[in-house]
Design a protein around this motif. Structure first.
Motif, PDB file in Angstrom:
ATOM      1  N   ARG A 235      77.221  79.183   7.996  1.00  0.00           N
ATOM      2  CA  ARG A 235      76.595  78.231   7.071  1.00  0.00           C
ATOM      3  C   ARG A 235      77.642  77.361   6.385  1.00  0.00           C
ATOM      4  O   ARG A 235      77.485  76.145   6.280  1.00  0.00           O
ATOM      5  CB  ARG A 235      75.777  78.989   6.031  1.00  0.00           C
ATOM      6  N   THR A 271      76.935  78.016  15.732  1.00  0.00           N
ATOM      7  CA  THR A 271      75.880  77.788  16.717  1.00  0.00           C
ATOM      8  C   THR A 271      74.524  77.580  16.067  1.00  0.00           C
ATOM      9  O   THR A 271      73.577  77.170  16.746  1.00  0.00           O
ATOM     10  CB  THR A 271      75.779  78.988  17.669  1.00  0.00           C
ATOM     11  N   GLY A 272      74.421  77.910  14.775  1.00  0.00           N
ATOM     12  CA  GLY A 272      73.127  77.870  14.118  1.00  0.00           C
ATOM     13  C   GLY A 272      72.394  79.188  14.187  1.00  0.00           C
ATOM     14  O   GLY A 272      71.360  79.373  13.524  1.00  0.00           O
ATOM     15  N   ASP A 273      72.916  80.131  14.968  1.00  0.00           N
ATOM     16  CA  ASP A 273      72.334  81.471  15.085  1.00  0.00           C
ATOM     17  C   ASP A 273      73.176  82.406  14.219  1.00  0.00           C
ATOM     18  O   ASP A 273      74.341  82.679  14.527  1.00  0.00           O
ATOM     19  CB  ASP A 273      72.348  81.909  16.547  1.00  0.00           C
ATOM     20  N   ARG A 274      72.600  82.903  13.128  1.00  0.00           N
ATOM     21  CA  ARG A 274      73.379  83.714  12.191  1.00  0.00           C
ATOM     22  C   ARG A 274      73.955  84.958  12.859  1.00  0.00           C
ATOM     23  O   ARG A 274      75.109  85.321  12.613  1.00  0.00           O
ATOM     24  CB  ARG A 274      72.511  84.144  11.000  1.00  0.00           C
ATOM     25  N   ALA A 275      73.171  85.621  13.675  1.00  0.00           N
ATOM     26  CA  ALA A 275      73.640  86.848  14.321  1.00  0.00           C
ATOM     27  C   ALA A 275      74.765  86.549  15.318  1.00  0.00           C
ATOM     28  O   ALA A 275      75.771  87.253  15.378  1.00  0.00           O
ATOM     29  CB  ALA A 275      72.483  87.563  15.008  1.00  0.00           C
ATOM     30  N   ALA A 276      74.606  85.475  16.093  1.00  0.00           N
ATOM     31  CA  ALA A 276      75.635  85.126  17.073  1.00  0.00           C
ATOM     32  C   ALA A 276      76.931  84.730  16.380  1.00  0.00           C
ATOM     33  O   ALA A 276      78.030  85.134  16.810  1.00  0.00           O
ATOM     34  CB  ALA A 276      75.135  83.995  17.967  1.00  0.00           C
ATOM     35  N   ASP A 277      76.844  83.939  15.322  1.00  0.00           N
ATOM     36  CA  ASP A 277      78.049  83.521  14.602  1.00  0.00           C
ATOM     37  C   ASP A 277      78.749  84.717  13.955  1.00  0.00           C
ATOM     38  O   ASP A 277      79.979  84.835  14.011  1.00  0.00           O
ATOM     39  CB  ASP A 277      77.691  82.487  13.534  1.00  0.00           C
ATOM     40  N   SER A 278      77.978  85.609  13.335  1.00  0.00           N
ATOM     41  CA  SER A 278      78.571  86.779  12.680  1.00  0.00           C
ATOM     42  C   SER A 278      79.192  87.721  13.702  1.00  0.00           C
ATOM     43  O   SER A 278      80.236  88.328  13.452  1.00  0.00           O
ATOM     44  CB  SER A 278      77.512  87.510  11.854  1.00  0.00           C
ATOM     45  N   SER A 279      78.559  87.849  14.864  1.00  0.00           N
ATOM     46  CA  SER A 279      79.107  88.712  15.911  1.00  0.00           C
ATOM     47  C   SER A 279      80.422  88.164  16.447  1.00  0.00           C
ATOM     48  O   SER A 279      81.377  88.917  16.696  1.00  0.00           O
ATOM     49  CB  SER A 279      78.097  88.868  17.052  1.00  0.00           C
TER      50      SER A 279
END
Length: 321
Positions: A235, A271-279
């Motif tokens: 974010r 990427t806009g995908d919270r889970a993908a970015d955090s991973s």
């Protein structure tokens, strides 16, 4: 006589008259000892810190058990005897970090240049030269404080989120140290729009990502274990249009100083995908943990918050009598 290398930044907070009251004298005494220690040769601080940390291994059983469980979960393929060696070495490095913290308080740029080797700085220099906003991803390795001072003193002043320390005298010294080369502090409770504006102006943002996120976090793998992770990095990067550069501090053996190492920017990110970015963020940290496991901050209860229905990860804290 002061020099440009030793003069505090004009934004450094002055001592408040109330801090000179007798009840704060013990804190001033501790601060004075810390300043004195900070003037010792670095190899001597390393030796004293190793001894202090090994003593802490025996005197802090709760933290020792937290670190042992973290290591077993995060390095499951490492033999038990080797994990125990890592655990003992980790406490030694914790002692080194606690004593060399005092080096940061008032360190001149000349001393930082002698102590810190900067590797792969072209990754961040090219972004700053191009005017690109930068987020410096700084995980919790034990050399974090000295590495942060080296960044602000030798690379570029930065902006960081700050939470006050309970002891106002110690809080003052930490604030001075972090501002001495022009860095900007923003309270965690402040409006984040000011932070984003500062990053867009070109001030690198120090982001520490790898502590337990509590119930506000999302569960993504950290070394294969579901870990509550604050999903803010993506974010922040999107809001500021910033590139994210993982940055790691590593103490060198025998008191030879510290390395501050920059990795290539995270891609694709965000990427806009919270889970993908955090991973992706967690995987970048895991890669470095494998290269210097003794210096990661294992005594933190990283898996304190559990997924619904999962049992506690750590034993209950012992009550003080």
């Amino acid at each position: 006589m002061t020099t440009p290398e030793s003069t505090p930044h004009p934004d450094s907070p002055p001592p408040q008259p109330a801090l000179w009251r007798p009840r704060h004298w013990p804190s001033w005494f501790v601060v004075g000892i810390a300043y004195a220690l900070g003037r010792l040769p670095f190899p001597l601080l390393w030796a004293l810190g190793q001894g202090l940390g090994r003593l802490g291994y025996h005197l802090a059983p709760d933290r020792r058990e937290v670190a042992r469980r973290n290591l077993a979960a995060c390095l499951p393929d490492t033999p038990t005897a080797q994990r125990e060696r890592i655990l003992r070495a980790h406490f030694g490095w914790l002692g080194v970090a606690s004593l060399t913290q005092s080096v940061v308080w008032g360190a001149s740029r000349a001393r930082l240049k002698r102590l810190v080797r900067i590797r792969n700085r072209e990754f961040i220099d090219s972004c700053i030269a191009a005017g690109r906003p930068v987020i410096v991803l700084v995980p919790h390795f034990v050399g974090l404080e000295l590495g942060g001072a080296a960044f602000t003193g030798l690379v570029h002043a930065g902006v960081y989120m700050y939470q006050k320390i309970r002891d106002p005298v110690v809080d003052l010294q930490v604030m001075r140290a972090r501002r001495q080369y022009g860095s900007v502090s923003i309270e965690r409770s402040d409006d984040l729009r000011g932070l984003i504006r500062e990053v867009r102006r070109g001030t690198p943002f120090f982001y520490l990502p790898d502590q337990d996120g509590g119930r506000r976090g999302i569960f993504v793998p950290f070394c294969g274990v579901p870990a509550s992770t604050v999903p803010m990095l993506g974010r922040f990067a999107a809001m500021a249009g910033a590139v994210v550069i993982p940055t790691f501090a590593r103490y060198l053996p025998w008191g030879r100083g510290l390395e501050l190492d920059f990795d290539p920017p995270l891609e694709p990110f965000p990427t806009g995908d919270r889970a993908a970015d955090s991973s992706l963020m967690n995987r970048a940290i895991e890669t470095r943990i494998r290269t210097m496991p003794e210096q990661y901050f294992w005594v933190h209860r990283r898996f304190k918050t559990r997924p619904p229905g999962e049992p506690p990860f750590y034993p209950p804290k012992r009550r003080r009598r």
